[in-house]
Motif scaffolding. Structure first.
Motif, mmCIF file in Angstrom:
data_model
loop_
_atom_site.group_PDB
_atom_site.id
_atom_site.type_symbol
_atom_site.label_atom_id
_atom_site.label_comp_id
_atom_site.label_asym_id
_atom_site.label_seq_id
_atom_site.Cartn_x
_atom_site.Cartn_y
_atom_site.Cartn_z
ATOM 1 N N TYR A 160 50.178 49.048 46.622
ATOM 2 C CA TYR A 160 49.220 50.047 45.984
ATOM 3 C C TYR A 160 47.954 50.286 45.204
ATOM 4 O O TYR A 160 46.808 49.915 44.698
ATOM 5 C CB TYR A 160 49.820 51.479 46.230
ATOM 6 N N GLY A 161 49.088 49.160 44.372
ATOM 7 C CA GLY A 161 47.878 48.565 42.929
ATOM 8 C C GLY A 161 47.116 47.484 43.109
ATOM 9 O O GLY A 161 45.646 47.485 42.635
ATOM 10 N N LEU A 162 47.407 46.899 44.210
ATOM 11 C CA LEU A 162 46.184 45.557 44.404
ATOM 12 C C LEU A 162 44.918 45.974 44.914
ATOM 13 O O LEU A 162 43.968 45.897 44.764
ATOM 14 C CB LEU A 162 47.717 44.552 45.274
ATOM 15 N N VAL A 163 44.981 47.349 46.085
ATOM 16 C CA VAL A 163 44.575 47.707 46.792
ATOM 17 C C VAL A 163 43.250 48.699 45.732
ATOM 18 O O VAL A 163 42.271 48.842 46.069
ATOM 19 C CB VAL A 163 45.698 48.815 48.136
ATOM 20 N N ALA A 164 43.400 49.373 44.850
ATOM 21 C CA ALA A 164 43.159 49.976 44.169
ATOM 22 C C ALA A 164 42.600 49.345 43.039
ATOM 23 O O ALA A 164 40.752 49.568 42.840
ATOM 24 C CB ALA A 164 43.489 51.039 43.454
ATOM 25 N N GLY A 165 43.090 47.859 42.600
ATOM 26 C CA GLY A 165 42.601 46.875 41.420
ATOM 27 C C GLY A 165 41.682 46.628 42.479
ATOM 28 O O GLY A 165 40.395 46.329 41.618
ATOM 29 N N ASP A 166 41.323 46.173 43.545
ATOM 30 C CA ASP A 166 40.216 45.065 44.405
ATOM 31 C C ASP A 166 39.484 46.265 44.657
ATOM 32 O O ASP A 166 38.019 46.053 44.776
ATOM 33 C CB ASP A 166 40.851 45.294 46.231
ATOM 34 N N SER A 214 46.163 39.702 37.435
ATOM 35 C CA SER A 214 45.754 38.354 36.415
ATOM 36 C C SER A 214 45.788 37.471 37.453
ATOM 37 O O SER A 214 44.899 36.849 37.331
ATOM 38 C CB SER A 214 47.142 38.464 35.141
ATOM 39 N N ILE A 215 47.142 37.193 38.833
ATOM 40 C CA ILE A 215 46.523 35.873 39.254
ATOM 41 C C ILE A 215 45.409 35.793 39.668
ATOM 42 O O ILE A 215 44.588 34.845 40.221
ATOM 43 C CB ILE A 215 48.007 35.568 39.627
ATOM 44 N N LYS A 216 45.709 37.063 40.613
ATOM 45 C CA LYS A 216 44.303 37.122 41.955
ATOM 46 C C LYS A 216 42.870 36.421 41.105
ATOM 47 O O LYS A 216 42.156 36.736 42.112
ATOM 48 C CB LYS A 216 44.267 38.788 42.428
ATOM 49 N N TYR A 217 42.325 37.637 40.788
ATOM 50 C CA TYR A 217 40.808 37.087 39.853
ATOM 51 C C TYR A 217 41.726 36.107 38.401
ATOM 52 O O TYR A 217 40.250 36.013 38.677
ATOM 53 C CB TYR A 217 40.497 38.117 39.107
ATOM 54 N N GLY A 218 42.220 35.510 38.068
ATOM 55 C CA GLY A 218 42.332 34.611 37.484
ATOM 56 C C GLY A 218 42.018 34.807 35.623
ATOM 57 O O GLY A 218 41.280 34.562 34.961
ATOM 58 N N PHE A 219 42.462 36.364 35.556
ATOM 59 C CA PHE A 219 41.680 37.549 34.603
ATOM 60 C C PHE A 219 42.885 36.794 33.356
ATOM 61 O O PHE A 219 44.137 37.090 33.511
ATOM 62 C CB PHE A 219 42.070 38.059 33.798
ATOM 63 N N GLN A 220 42.219 35.634 32.345
ATOM 64 C CA GLN A 220 43.813 34.654 31.590
ATOM 65 C C GLN A 220 44.414 35.856 30.294
ATOM 66 O O GLN A 220 44.291 35.539 29.047
ATOM 67 C CB GLN A 220 43.175 33.748 31.110
#
Length: 417
Positions: free
Chosen positions: A75-81, A148-154
């Motif tokens: 759910y979090g990955l869907v909403a985040g995307d 963070s991993i999906k989008y490369g946010f560091q």
């Protein structure tokens, strides 16, 4: 201090699996409640909940990836995307060390935990065997890491866990990081998938859930004389929180400005709110102090209002105290009457609704309330009963309170250059 704005929204909820559907349905007063289908609830005191409908993980993930994720992670990955796409972020143009994730959760991968433990106890293999993804599926902070991993946010990356205040605190913390100059953009919000045997049974034992199995369609009824507890919900909400400078530089769409955040503690009881709403009052007071406004300037509050006897009354007492019993310019509503209570994700999905209220000047209704309790009615506050209202919303608050006495209130303002 820098100005902070909201430039992207994402949602998957019991009344809509994207922001547009969610918003349209809560404006129309659509309820997400129905009989529990996730497991056989026949023997439970509560047999209904607000489940997500028409959800197929394979529409979002390949089969291998889906197996590695608990529902709350999905759910979090869907909403985040959805939020990242809505914000139209060109990731190649950011210093990724200045872009972060603060994504909350209350109970982690509870569904995975239950199934794995039930399976282990039933078979008792020797040596003990567990799914290799067991730990990464259940840990509460895992979703923030995955985003963070999906989008490369560091940049900053963590998961606040303060029960039902969790995701509102995630948003307040994102606001703080950006206004202090420690980040440019943060994906913030929360996710929860708590419709499980242990969760429903556990909350039943605390007498927190409604048990109106014969009238479940109107069981989520904030402020009602006959309210008897909350209705469990599930889903996720995500918001892209960004410095105004960054948003303007890239020509981003701006939904609203965040202007204040208040956090406080009831210091009273592990599950019960302070009878006079002390923590809630202090959180709201701090939020509007930081916003630099008077209580009379607040037009709308999306209440925590879970439909519990004590909780609804204590919160509305706190609101009455905040406005010094002069609520003429104020409307409140409880979107939980439609979505149910999303626990650690409640503050995020309600922040999406509050943000849209500020952006569109539409205030969603409180549904199912048939007879307002005398103590609440006496305070004379407009509860937005039954249908939406259209009026200018200059300032709004979003309230979230959690077991342990955790209280959070975030202030939003209509964006103006």
């Amino acid at each position: 201090m820098r100005r902070v704005v909201i430039t992207g929204l994402g949602a998957i909820t019991p009344v809509g699996n994207d922001v547009k559907t969610f918003w349209n349905n809560i404006l129309e007063g659509k309820s997400g409640v129905d009989k529990i289908t996730r497991f056989d609830a026949t023997g439970f005191k509560t047999q209904f909940a607000c489940e997500i409908k028409d959800y197929d993980p394979l529409n979002h993930f390949d089969r291998k990836e889906a197996r590695k994720l608990d529902l709350f992670g999905q759910y979090g990955l869907v909403a985040g995307d959805e939020a990242v796409k809505d914000a139209n972020i060109d990731l190649d143009k950011y210093d990724t060390s200045r872009v972060g994730v603060i994504f909350a959760n209350g109970m982690g991968g509870l569904d995975t935990f239950e199934k794995e433990i039930f399976s282990y106890v039933k078979g008792k293999p020797s040596p003990p065997r567990f799914n290799p993804f067991f730990i990464t599926k259940i840990i509460t902070n895992g979703l923030a890491g995955l985003l963070s991993i999906k989008y490369g946010f560091q940049g900053v990356n963590y998961c606040p866990v303060t029960a039902c205040a969790s995701s509102n605190q995630a948003l307040i913390h994102a606001f703080n990081y950006i206004k202090w100059g420690k980040a440019e953009l943060i994906l913030a919000g929360g996710s929860e998938a708590p419709i499980t045997e242990a969760s429903i049974g556990g909350f039943n034992s605390t007498k927190s859930l409604s048990t109106c199995n014969d009238q479940f369609s109107v069981a989520s009824r904030p402020f009602d004389k006959n309210r008897d507890g909350f209705v469990m919900g599930e889903g996720a909400g995500a918001l892209v929180v960004e410095s105004l400078e960054s948003a303007l530089q890239r020509g981003a769409k701006i939904y609203a400005e965040i202007v204040g955040g208040g956090e406080a503690g009831d210091a009273y009881h592990i599950t019960g709110t302070h009878p006079e709403g002390l923590g809630g009052y202090l959180a709201m007071k701090e939020a509007i102090r930081e916003a630099g406004i008077l209580p009379s300037q607040v037009n709308y509050i999306n209440m925590h209002a879970t439909s519990t006897k004590v909780g609804d009354l204590s919160e509305i007492k706190a609101v009455a105290k905040l406005v010094d019993n002069q609520p003429e310019n104020l409307q409140i509503s409880a979107t939980k009457s439609m979505t149910g209570h999303l626990v650690g994700a409640a503050g995020a999905i309600e922040a999406v609704a509050t943000c849209m209220a500020v952006h569109t000047d539409d205030i969603p209704p409180t549904i199912n309330t048939q007879e307002v309790s005398d103590e609440i009615a006496a305070l004379g506050i407009d509860l937005t009963l039954g249908k939406k209202t259209h009026r200018r919303v200059e300032y709004a608050l979003n309230n979230s309170f959690g077991f342990g006495g955790h209280c959070a209130a975030m202030a939003m303002k209509k964006y103006e250059e």
